[in-house]
Motif scaffolding. Structure first.
Motif, PDB file in Angstrom:
ATOM      1  N   VAL A  43      35.503  18.831  29.477  1.00 22.72           N
ATOM      2  CA  VAL A  43      35.775  20.100  28.793  1.00 22.72           C
ATOM      3  C   VAL A  43      35.027  20.199  27.474  1.00 22.72           C
ATOM      4  N   SER A  44      34.770  21.409  27.030  1.00 20.13           N
ATOM      5  CA  SER A  44      34.184  21.636  25.705  1.00 20.13           C
ATOM      6  C   SER A  44      35.257  21.390  24.663  1.00 20.13           C
ATOM      7  N   VAL A  65      46.683  42.690  13.260  1.00 15.24           N
ATOM      8  CA  VAL A  65      47.009  43.058  14.635  1.00 15.24           C
ATOM      9  C   VAL A  65      46.033  42.334  15.566  1.00 15.24           C
ATOM     10  N   SER A  66      46.570  41.688  16.587  1.00 13.05           N
ATOM     11  CA  SER A  66      45.716  40.942  17.513  1.00 13.05           C
ATOM     12  C   SER A  66      44.696  41.866  18.164  1.00 13.05           C
ATOM     13  N   LYS A  67      43.463  41.489  18.104  1.00 13.91           N
ATOM     14  CA  LYS A  67      42.388  42.309  18.620  1.00 13.91           C
ATOM     15  C   LYS A  67      42.371  42.270  20.144  1.00 13.91           C
ATOM     16  N   PRO A  68      42.331  43.418  20.810  1.00 16.22           N
ATOM     17  CA  PRO A  68      42.278  43.417  22.276  1.00 16.22           C
ATOM     18  C   PRO A  68      41.029  42.686  22.774  1.00 16.22           C
ATOM     19  N   VAL A  69      41.163  42.038  23.899  1.00 18.72           N
ATOM     20  CA  VAL A  69      40.032  41.295  24.461  1.00 18.72           C
ATOM     21  C   VAL A  69      38.845  42.224  24.707  1.00 18.72           C
ATOM     22  N   SER A  70      39.144  43.441  25.109  1.00 19.04           N
ATOM     23  CA  SER A  70      38.070  44.399  25.398  1.00 19.04           C
ATOM     24  C   SER A  70      37.290  44.793  24.148  1.00 19.04           C
ATOM     25  N   ALA A  71      37.887  44.574  22.953  1.00 17.81           N
ATOM     26  CA  ALA A  71      37.229  44.955  21.702  1.00 17.81           C
ATOM     27  C   ALA A  71      36.532  43.782  21.020  1.00 17.81           C
ATOM     28  N   LEU A  72      36.591  42.605  21.626  1.00 21.07           N
ATOM     29  CA  LEU A  72      35.961  41.435  21.021  1.00 21.07           C
ATOM     30  C   LEU A  72      34.442  41.560  21.078  1.00 21.07           C
ATOM     31  N   THR A  73      33.787  41.035  20.047  1.00 23.00           N
ATOM     32  CA  THR A  73      32.334  40.980  20.067  1.00 23.00           C
ATOM     33  C   THR A  73      31.895  39.915  21.069  1.00 23.00           C
ATOM     34  N   GLU A  75      30.236  37.162  20.577  1.00 23.02           N
ATOM     35  CA  GLU A  75      30.532  35.824  20.059  1.00 23.02           C
ATOM     36  C   GLU A  75      32.029  35.537  20.110  1.00 23.02           C
ATOM     37  N   GLU A  76      32.846  36.521  19.731  1.00 26.57           N
ATOM     38  CA  GLU A  76      34.297  36.346  19.766  1.00 26.57           C
ATOM     39  C   GLU A  76      34.787  36.125  21.192  1.00 26.57           C
ATOM     40  N   PHE A  80      36.807  32.974  22.693  1.00 27.69           N
ATOM     41  CA  PHE A  80      38.065  33.246  23.383  1.00 27.69           C
ATOM     42  C   PHE A  80      38.069  32.592  24.760  1.00 27.69           C
ATOM     43  N   ASP A  81      36.977  32.745  25.489  1.00 28.37           N
ATOM     44  CA  ASP A  81      36.877  32.171  26.830  1.00 28.37           C
ATOM     45  C   ASP A  81      36.908  30.646  26.788  1.00 28.37           C
ATOM     46  N   ARG A  82      36.265  30.066  25.788  1.00 24.90           N
ATOM     47  CA  ARG A  82      36.252  28.605  25.667  1.00 24.90           C
ATOM     48  C   ARG A  82      37.643  28.075  25.352  1.00 24.90           C
ATOM     49  N   GLU A  83      38.368  28.813  24.508  1.00 27.59           N
ATOM     50  CA  GLU A  83      39.735  28.409  24.189  1.00 27.59           C
ATOM     51  C   GLU A  83      40.621  28.496  25.430  1.00 27.59           C
ATOM     52  N   LYS A  84      40.481  29.571  26.192  1.00 29.90           N
ATOM     53  CA  LYS A  84      41.280  29.726  27.407  1.00 29.90           C
ATOM     54  C   LYS A  84      40.959  28.609  28.409  1.00 29.90           C
ATOM     55  N   LYS A  85      39.670  28.262  28.501  1.00 29.61           N
ATOM     56  CA  LYS A  85      39.279  27.193  29.408  1.00 29.61           C
ATOM     57  C   LYS A  85      39.865  25.858  28.951  1.00 29.61           C
TER      58      LYS A  85
END
Length: 204
Positions: A43-44, A65-73, A75-76, A80-85
């Motif tokens: 894992v990373s 306020v937690s930023k929606p996944v659809s609004a992430l840049t 890089e963000e 996010f994906d690496r953290e979920k993995k």
């Protein structure tokens, strides 16, 4: 029957070291050092080592306020994906009976640190483990009627545990210990190998 044994062994091996798509399984807390070595290769580690904070923004007069996944840049979203993995990989590695004790942790860093603290324990526990492993190394020897392959497997497993506990031996010490652990029928070969190594050392 032989095919069934081979499939079972392969399944256990995949569970122990993982695959390109599946993290290694932590079969028991006692096996944590070996599992950690295999997991390290899977894992990373960036989200685990540095932690992850989900991006926030202001919305309708409310800050943080937690930023929606659809609004992430871009890089963000990558972070996010690496953290979920990382979170999913650790969770998938733990059997239900072990994960039940850690399910309150919501980030990979929190989960990892809690697992590490539980398995590695205090400095006193770690010192005791090192002392025990050193003792096991010093008295390592063959078992009666043990095959050479089984002896080598036990020895390399012990070396792996020593490495995980940051106990380091010189290559010469390791070689000598293994040769000394061989059954007496290998004494002639052991002497020849030692003499050859001594000659090479003097030559260098």
């Amino acid at each position: 029957m032989a095919n069934m044994v081979q499939v079972t062994n392969l399944f256990n091996y995949d569970n122990e070291i993982g695959t390109s798509q599946k993290p290694p399984k932590l079969l028991s807390l006692a096996d944590y050092p070996n599992w950690k070595d295999h997991f390290d290769q899977f894992v990373s580690w960036i989200p685990i080592l540095e932690g992850y904070t989900h991006p926030t923004y202001s919305w309708m007069g409310k800050d943080d306020v937690s930023k929606p996944v659809s609004a992430l840049t871009t890089e963000e979203k990558q972070l996010f994906d690496r953290e979920k993995k990382a979170m999913a990989s650790i969770s998938m590695s733990l059997p239900k009976e072990i994960y039940h004790s850690f399910k309150q942790f919501k980030s990979s860093q929190q989960l990892w640190e809690a697992l590490e603290k539980r398995c590695e324990g205090s400095l006193d526990v770690m010192k005791s483990r090192k002392d025990l492993l050193k003792k096991q190394f010093s008295v390592f020897n063959h078992f009666q009627n043990e095959s050479l392959d089984d002896l080598a497997t036990r020895f390399y497993h012990l070396l792996s545990e020593l490495s995980s506990a940051s106990v380091v031996y010189e290559a010469e010490e390791i070689n000598d210990k293994f040769l000394e652990s061989l059954p007496s029928k290998f004494d002639v070969y052991s002497v020849l190998i030692k003499e050859k190594c001594q000659i090479q050392n003097h030559a260098s």
